[in-house]
Design a protein around this motif. Structure first.
Motif, PDB file in Angstrom:
ATOM      1  N   UNK A   1       0.831  -1.208   0.000  1.00  0.00           N
ATOM      2  CA  UNK A   1       0.000   0.000   0.000  1.00  0.00           C
ATOM      3  C   UNK A   1       0.863   1.255   0.000  1.00  0.00           C
ATOM      4  N   UNK A   2       0.413   2.269  -0.718  1.00  0.00           N
ATOM      5  CA  UNK A   2       1.118   3.550  -0.777  1.00  0.00           C
ATOM      6  C   UNK A   2       0.607   4.447   0.344  1.00  0.00           C
ATOM      7  N   UNK A   3       1.239   4.314   1.496  1.00  0.00           N
ATOM      8  CA  UNK A   3       0.818   5.097   2.653  1.00  0.00           C
ATOM      9  C   UNK A   3       1.446   6.481   2.632  1.00  0.00           C
TER      10      UNK A   3
ATOM     11  N   UNK B   1      -9.843  17.322  -4.593  1.00  0.00           N
ATOM     12  CA  UNK B   1      -9.523  15.883  -4.667  1.00  0.00           C
ATOM     13  C   UNK B   1     -10.665  15.051  -4.078  1.00  0.00           C
ATOM     14  N   UNK B   2     -11.204  15.501  -2.939  1.00  0.00           N
ATOM     15  CA  UNK B   2     -12.309  14.757  -2.307  1.00  0.00           C
ATOM     16  C   UNK B   2     -13.530  14.723  -3.217  1.00  0.00           C
TER      17      UNK B   2
ATOM     18  N   UNK C   1     -11.306   8.644   3.056  1.00  0.00           N
ATOM     19  CA  UNK C   1     -10.896   7.241   3.137  1.00  0.00           C
ATOM     20  C   UNK C   1     -10.454   6.713   1.774  1.00  0.00           C
ATOM     21  N   UNK C   2     -11.161   7.133   0.728  1.00  0.00           N
ATOM     22  CA  UNK C   2     -10.804   6.677  -0.628  1.00  0.00           C
ATOM     23  C   UNK C   2      -9.453   7.228  -1.075  1.00  0.00           C
ATOM     24  N   UNK C   3      -9.094   8.400  -0.566  1.00  0.00           N
ATOM     25  CA  UNK C   3      -7.849   9.044  -0.973  1.00  0.00           C
ATOM     26  C   UNK C   3      -6.658   8.645  -0.099  1.00  0.00           C
ATOM     27  N   UNK C   4      -6.926   8.018   1.043  1.00  0.00           N
ATOM     28  CA  UNK C   4      -5.851   7.714   1.986  1.00  0.00           C
ATOM     29  C   UNK C   4      -5.939   6.263   2.460  1.00  0.00           C
ATOM     30  N   UNK C   5      -5.133   5.366   1.847  1.00  0.00           N
ATOM     31  CA  UNK C   5      -5.198   3.939   2.185  1.00  0.00           C
ATOM     32  C   UNK C   5      -4.912   3.626   3.658  1.00  0.00           C
ATOM     33  N   UNK C   6      -4.046   4.391   4.303  1.00  0.00           N
ATOM     34  CA  UNK C   6      -3.736   4.123   5.710  1.00  0.00           C
ATOM     35  C   UNK C   6      -4.928   4.472   6.597  1.00  0.00           C
ATOM     36  N   UNK C   7      -5.589   5.580   6.302  1.00  0.00           N
ATOM     37  CA  UNK C   7      -6.791   5.965   7.052  1.00  0.00           C
ATOM     38  C   UNK C   7      -7.886   4.921   6.829  1.00  0.00           C
ATOM     39  N   UNK C   8      -8.001   4.429   5.607  1.00  0.00           N
ATOM     40  CA  UNK C   8      -8.964   3.379   5.286  1.00  0.00           C
ATOM     41  C   UNK C   8      -8.661   2.116   6.102  1.00  0.00           C
TER      42      UNK C   8
ATOM     43  N   UNK D   1       5.196  12.561  13.934  1.00  0.00           N
ATOM     44  CA  UNK D   1       4.326  12.377  12.763  1.00  0.00           C
ATOM     45  C   UNK D   1       3.226  11.377  13.079  1.00  0.00           C
ATOM     46  N   UNK D   2       3.606  10.264  13.701  1.00  0.00           N
ATOM     47  CA  UNK D   2       2.621   9.229  14.048  1.00  0.00           C
ATOM     48  C   UNK D   2       1.598   9.784  15.033  1.00  0.00           C
ATOM     49  N   UNK D   3       2.054  10.540  16.030  1.00  0.00           N
ATOM     50  CA  UNK D   3       1.132  11.131  17.011  1.00  0.00           C
ATOM     51  C   UNK D   3       0.160  12.098  16.341  1.00  0.00           C
ATOM     52  N   UNK D   4       0.696  12.936  15.459  1.00  0.00           N
ATOM     53  CA  UNK D   4      -0.159  13.913  14.770  1.00  0.00           C
ATOM     54  C   UNK D   4      -1.171  13.211  13.861  1.00  0.00           C
ATOM     55  N   UNK D   5      -0.742  12.146  13.203  1.00  0.00           N
ATOM     56  CA  UNK D   5      -1.631  11.392  12.324  1.00  0.00           C
ATOM     57  C   UNK D   5      -2.738  10.712  13.135  1.00  0.00           C
ATOM     58  N   UNK D   6      -2.377  10.121  14.252  1.00  0.00           N
ATOM     59  CA  UNK D   6      -3.367   9.487  15.138  1.00  0.00           C
ATOM     60  C   UNK D   6      -4.384  10.522  15.607  1.00  0.00           C
TER      61      UNK D   6
END
Length: 197
Positions: free
Chosen positions: A2-4, A61-62, A91-98, A142-147
């Motif tokens: 997956x392209x995260x 994009x959305x 969700x469709x634009x972001x595989x990790x969020x999906x 980065x991980x904290x901000x993403x969460x």
């Protein structure tokens, strides 16, 4: 593999603006027209031109992952289901969020625990860091901000409610028409997550 991406850290849910963008498109405005309105006339009431530009690019994009079926359905849905369409586009634009919605949120609904703790979110990211070299290279910040961004999106979409030391997981009341549309469009993972199946 997956392209995260961690690009969502700079995004907001922007539901009101998403709705306005759809309205402008329905009125016959092109993406270029809307970009002009956003940057030259501050249509979306942003603090700076740069911020307006970033936001309108994300909204474009959305909106562009949607087709005429969504455009037709959106105005007739209640607020909660309109927010789910906005969430669906992200969700469709972001595989990790999906993946997060499917693996973490859905699991909470299936298990019936309905309490999402920070350690469960950390476990998700730790697993992704093991599986994916790109995610492994991200800093802790980065991980904290993403969460935090993921939780914010799910709270604004009505799927989480912040409590003192956890988030209460809430099952959405999915409009049958939206459920049918997601099924028709092949968004079975999103559907499974929303329905807790």
């Amino acid at each position: 593999m997956a392209q995260y991406s961690a690009s969502m850290v700079s995004h907001s849910f922007w539901f009101t603006e998403f709705s306005q963008y759809l309205d402008l498109r329905e009125q016959g405005n092109s993406d270029a027209d809307i970009r002009f309105l956003a940057t030259e006339e501050n249509y979306f009431q942003q603090q700076s031109t740069a911020r307006a530009l970033r936001m309108v690019q994300t909204l474009k994009r959305r909106v562009n992952v949607l087709d005429v079926d969504y455009f037709d359905l959106f105005p007739s849905l209640d607020l909660a289901n309109q927010k789910l369409i906005n969430l669906s586009t992200s969700l469709q634009l972001d595989p990790l969020f999906d993946d997060f919605l499917y693996e973490v949120y859905r699991s909470e609904l299936i298990l019936g625990d309905a309490k999402l703790y920070s350690y469960e979110i950390e476990a998700f990211f730790n697993q992704k860091q093991i599986e994916n070299p790109k995610v492994a290279a991200w800093t802790e910040q980065t991980v904290r901000r993403l969460a935090s961004t993921y939780k914010s999106f799910l709270r604004e979409a009505g799927l989480l409610k912040e409590q003192t030391d956890y988030d209460q997981v809430k099952r959405p009341l999915l409009d049958m028409r939206l459920e049918a549309l997601l099924h028709t469009k092949g968004l079975t993972r999103q559907l499974a997550a929303f329905l807790g199946r």
